[in-house]
Motif scaffolding. Structure first.
Motif, PDB file in Angstrom:
ATOM      1  N   ARG A   1      -6.709  -6.106   7.040  1.00  0.00           N
ATOM      2  CA  ARG A   1      -7.704  -5.321   6.320  1.00  0.00           C
ATOM      3  C   ARG A   1      -7.368  -5.352   4.829  1.00  0.00           C
TER       4      ARG A   1
ATOM      5  N   CYS B   1      -3.399  -5.440  10.604  1.00  0.00           N
ATOM      6  CA  CYS B   1      -4.809  -5.364  11.006  1.00  0.00           C
ATOM      7  C   CYS B   1      -5.709  -6.286  10.189  1.00  0.00           C
TER       8      CYS B   1
ATOM      9  N   PHE C   1       0.487   1.701   4.164  1.00  0.00           N
ATOM     10  CA  PHE C   1      -0.771   0.973   3.965  1.00  0.00           C
ATOM     11  C   PHE C   1      -0.550  -0.534   3.951  1.00  0.00           C
TER      12      PHE C   1
ATOM     13  N   LYS D   1      -0.063  -1.592   7.634  1.00  0.00           N
ATOM     14  CA  LYS D   1      -1.331  -1.477   8.347  1.00  0.00           C
ATOM     15  C   LYS D   1      -2.313  -2.556   7.902  1.00  0.00           C
ATOM     16  N   GLY D   2      -2.413  -2.776   6.603  1.00  0.00           N
ATOM     17  CA  GLY D   2      -3.340  -3.791   6.106  1.00  0.00           C
ATOM     18  C   GLY D   2      -2.957  -5.187   6.531  1.00  0.00           C
TER      19      GLY D   2
ATOM     20  N   THR E   1       3.876   5.916   1.346  1.00  0.00           N
ATOM     21  CA  THR E   1       2.450   5.583   1.406  1.00  0.00           C
ATOM     22  C   THR E   1       2.224   4.094   1.221  1.00  0.00           C
ATOM     23  N   ARG E   2       2.944   3.499   0.296  1.00  0.00           N
ATOM     24  CA  ARG E   2       2.796   2.065   0.012  1.00  0.00           C
ATOM     25  C   ARG E   2       3.160   1.210   1.217  1.00  0.00           C
TER      26      ARG E   2
ATOM     27  N   ILE F   1      -4.536  -1.084  -1.511  1.00  0.00           N
ATOM     28  CA  ILE F   1      -3.920   0.197  -1.898  1.00  0.00           C
ATOM     29  C   ILE F   1      -2.410   0.033  -2.015  1.00  0.00           C
ATOM     30  N   SER F   2      -1.829  -0.685  -1.059  1.00  0.00           N
ATOM     31  CA  SER F   2      -0.382  -0.915  -1.093  1.00  0.00           C
ATOM     32  C   SER F   2       0.024  -1.702  -2.333  1.00  0.00           C
TER      33      SER F   2
ATOM     34  N   PRO G   1      -6.579  -1.374   2.882  1.00  0.00           N
ATOM     35  CA  PRO G   1      -5.211  -0.812   2.926  1.00  0.00           C
ATOM     36  C   PRO G   1      -4.201  -1.674   2.186  1.00  0.00           C
TER      37      PRO G   1
END
Length: 262
Positions: free
Chosen positions: A199, A197, A190, A193-194, A186-187, A205-206, A202
């Motif tokens: 963002r 992108c 995100f 992706k963050g 998950t880390r 969260i990572s 995300p």
């Protein structure tokens, strides 16, 4: 000589070709399930780029510098434009051939190879906000984490067979290992992706998940029932990954925040 009144027409044509090139680059992926249509768009795009290069040379030919025979001076002045245009045309044709070769036979399946991922990363990094080192570390960390999980699983089997391992301790260590796998996947997802992108949510969260992941790595390094030397090395490398990624992630987050303030 090109008449002054015709410059606006030539400029309009170049902007029209540029707009088509941008349009195909932006929306051609929506037609990946129709490879024949996508192929036609790519061919027209490459012809448009070639036509734009020809227009540039025609503009050069209509200058007094060229007619005076000072070709070397003209080339020296605009060699960057010429070389970049030729490189873009070559790269565009190569990319189209590559993509169509990957997707032509099975257009219903989404194809995303490691080569396309690498190309996408470098293209996104051209926007100067995403962190190249962070993306490289997340990619390497993904492979390392998978290897780490498999090695730890084999180490647990080894310790159970050769060492007096209490059942409750074994259960705790195994549960934490699977919890680590889920947290790490998950880390990295995100974080990648963050970063790509640009963002903040995300990526935040990572960064937040990096803390429990580092705690579990520290547990396997210092507090588990039996810690082998191999495990110490593996977890020390993992903690090094986390420290560098946390620093780079915070810097990227600050960069994204400053971008939003403008």
């Amino acid at each position: 000589m090109l008449q002054t009144s015709n410059y606006s027409l030539v400029l309009f044509l170049q902007f029209l070709l540029l707009f088509y090139d941008l349009f195909v680059n932006s929306f051609s992926e929506l037609l990946r399930t129709a490879p024949a249509v996508q192929l036609v768009l790519f061919i027209i795009q490459d012809i448009a780029i070639l036509f734009n290069v020809i227009i540039i040379f025609l503009m050069f030919f209509n200058t007094f510098v060229f007619q005076a025979g000072l070709v070397n001076l003209l080339f020296h002045k605009f060699k960057g434009t010429i070389l970049l245009s030729a490189a873009y045309l070559a790269l565009s044709i190569s990319f189209h051939v590559w993509v169509m070769n990957l997707r032509w036979r099975d257009s219903s399946r989404f194809v995303w190879t490691e080569g396309l991922q690498t190309l996408f990363v470098f293209q996104r990094l051209g926007r100067q906000r995403s962190s190249a080192p962070l993306q490289v570390l997340l990619f390497l960390n993904g492979w390392y984490s998978a290897t780490y999980f498999l090695l730890e699983a084999f180490v647990f089997v080894y310790k159970v067979l050769l060492l007096p391992y209490p059942f409750t301790n074994l259960l705790l260590d195994v549960v934490l290992l699977f919890l680590y796998l889920g947290t790490e996947a998950t880390r990295i997802f995100f974080g990648s992706k963050g970063n790509l992108c640009q963002r903040k949510v995300p990526l935040s969260i990572s960064l937040a998940l990096t803390i429990p992941a580092a705690v579990m790595a520290a547990y396997y390094l210092l507090l588990q029932t039996y810690a082998l030397r191999l495990e110490a090395i593996l977890n020390a490398i993992l903690l090094l990954f986390y420290a560098v990624e946390l620093l780079l992630g915070v810097l990227a987050l600050v960069s994204f925040s400053s971008m939003d303030s403008y």
